[in-house]
Design a protein around this motif. Structure first.
Motif, mmCIF file in Angstrom:
data_model
loop_
_atom_site.group_PDB
_atom_site.id
_atom_site.type_symbol
_atom_site.label_atom_id
_atom_site.label_comp_id
_atom_site.label_asym_id
_atom_site.label_seq_id
_atom_site.Cartn_x
_atom_site.Cartn_y
_atom_site.Cartn_z
ATOM 1 N N PHE A 46 0.773 -1.435 0.279
ATOM 2 C CA PHE A 46 -0.057 -0.022 -0.046
ATOM 3 C C PHE A 46 0.809 1.310 0.048
ATOM 4 O O PHE A 46 1.778 1.249 0.668
ATOM 5 N N THR A 48 1.001 5.310 0.762
ATOM 6 C CA THR A 48 0.251 6.353 1.612
ATOM 7 C C THR A 48 0.266 7.612 1.038
ATOM 8 O O THR A 48 1.225 8.240 0.504
ATOM 9 N N CYS A 61 -4.710 8.930 2.672
ATOM 10 C CA CYS A 61 -5.346 7.787 2.268
ATOM 11 C C CYS A 61 -4.357 6.739 1.954
ATOM 12 O O CYS A 61 -3.165 6.849 1.294
ATOM 13 N N CYS A 62 -4.621 5.464 2.164
ATOM 14 C CA CYS A 62 -3.705 4.276 1.680
ATOM 15 C C CYS A 62 -4.377 3.429 0.653
ATOM 16 O O CYS A 62 -5.379 2.954 1.118
ATOM 17 N N VAL A 115 -8.302 4.148 4.567
ATOM 18 C CA VAL A 115 -7.843 3.100 4.192
ATOM 19 C C VAL A 115 -8.856 2.307 2.975
ATOM 20 O O VAL A 115 -9.715 1.986 3.295
ATOM 21 N N ALA A 119 -8.113 -3.669 1.338
ATOM 22 C CA ALA A 119 -7.215 -4.027 2.324
ATOM 23 C C ALA A 119 -7.718 -5.065 3.124
ATOM 24 O O ALA A 119 -6.868 -6.219 3.446
ATOM 25 N N VAL A 127 2.845 -1.158 4.612
ATOM 26 C CA VAL A 127 2.927 0.206 4.388
ATOM 27 C C VAL A 127 4.534 0.613 4.712
ATOM 28 O O VAL A 127 5.343 0.003 5.204
ATOM 29 N N PRO A 140 -4.086 -5.736 8.072
ATOM 30 C CA PRO A 140 -4.835 -4.590 7.885
ATOM 31 C C PRO A 140 -5.892 -4.090 9.005
ATOM 32 O O PRO A 140 -5.822 -3.006 9.219
ATOM 33 N N ILE A 144 -5.729 -0.314 10.881
ATOM 34 C CA ILE A 144 -6.833 0.378 10.909
ATOM 35 C C ILE A 144 -7.260 0.751 12.533
ATOM 36 O O ILE A 144 -7.512 1.994 12.613
ATOM 37 N N ALA A 149 -8.349 4.391 11.641
ATOM 38 C CA ALA A 149 -8.488 4.870 10.124
ATOM 39 C C ALA A 149 -9.943 4.382 9.852
ATOM 40 O O ALA A 149 -10.618 3.641 10.593
#
Length: 185
Positions: A46, A48, A61-62, A115, A119, A127, A140, A144, A149
């Motif tokens: 991912f 960022t 935002c990822c 996110v 994910a 990340v 994930p 989060i 997130a």
């Protein structure tokens, strides 16, 4: 092994993670290139992105490294009318990170983080660990929870890895399976 602020924060919080290192090429910043160096499929790596809305300001935002952010969807998730990418020259001052090393963990300020919902289809995602050449791989759900997130649809529609119905059904099943395990713990 590389120790960064991101790794220290995740370790201190008891968040299970693995540090992945890769060689840095100054002229190559693409996530797809990073994924290939790590031997991971791009949907697990991912990137960022730091954006700026008209009212609330900066948010993060990822998304999977091979996908493109949909600015309308990102703005909607952040409750903005519209948004744009934060200029590269403003990244360090706003986040404490440079291009290619921006992580959703350990930014200078606490910004809203979103996110990409896909994910949740992965057992683990990578990340940035806060600098070029290092990634943190973690569940994930752990990312989060740690970053507080919000999960949202953030990417442009494509005919790629996920189709809409499959993505939705698989994602919801994985989320509810995870939620059950949280309640049992």
């Amino acid at each position: 092994m590389i120790k960064t602020n991101v790794i220290r924060l995740l370790t201190a919080a008891g968040v299970a993670h693995v540090v992945l290192e890769y060689p840095v090429l100054e002229e190559e910043f693409s996530g797809e290139h990073t994924a290939s160096l790590l031997g991971l499929p791009p949907e697990k790596v991912f990137k960022t992105l730091v954006l700026q809305g008209e009212k609330a300001g900066i948010f993060v935002c990822c998304i999977p490294c091979h996908e493109e952010i949909d600015l309308r969807k990102a703005a909607r998730a952040a409750r903005e009318k519209k948004c744009e990418m934060l200029p590269t020259k403003a990244l360090l001052a706003a986040t404490g990170y440079i291009r290619g090393g921006v992580s959703p963990v350990g930014m200078k300020k606490k910004y809203p983080i979103f996110v990409e919902e896909t994910a949740l289809l992965q057992e683990a995602i990578a990340v940035s660990a806060g600098l070029r050449g290092a990634m943190a791989m973690l569940a994930p759900e752990a990312l989060i929870a740690y970053t507080e997130a919000v999960v949202a649809d953030l990417i442009k529609a494509s005919m790629g890895y996920y189709s809409g119905i499959e993505k939705s059904e698989e994602m919801h099943e994985r989320f509810f399976r995870s939620a059950r395990s949280w309640n049992e713990a």
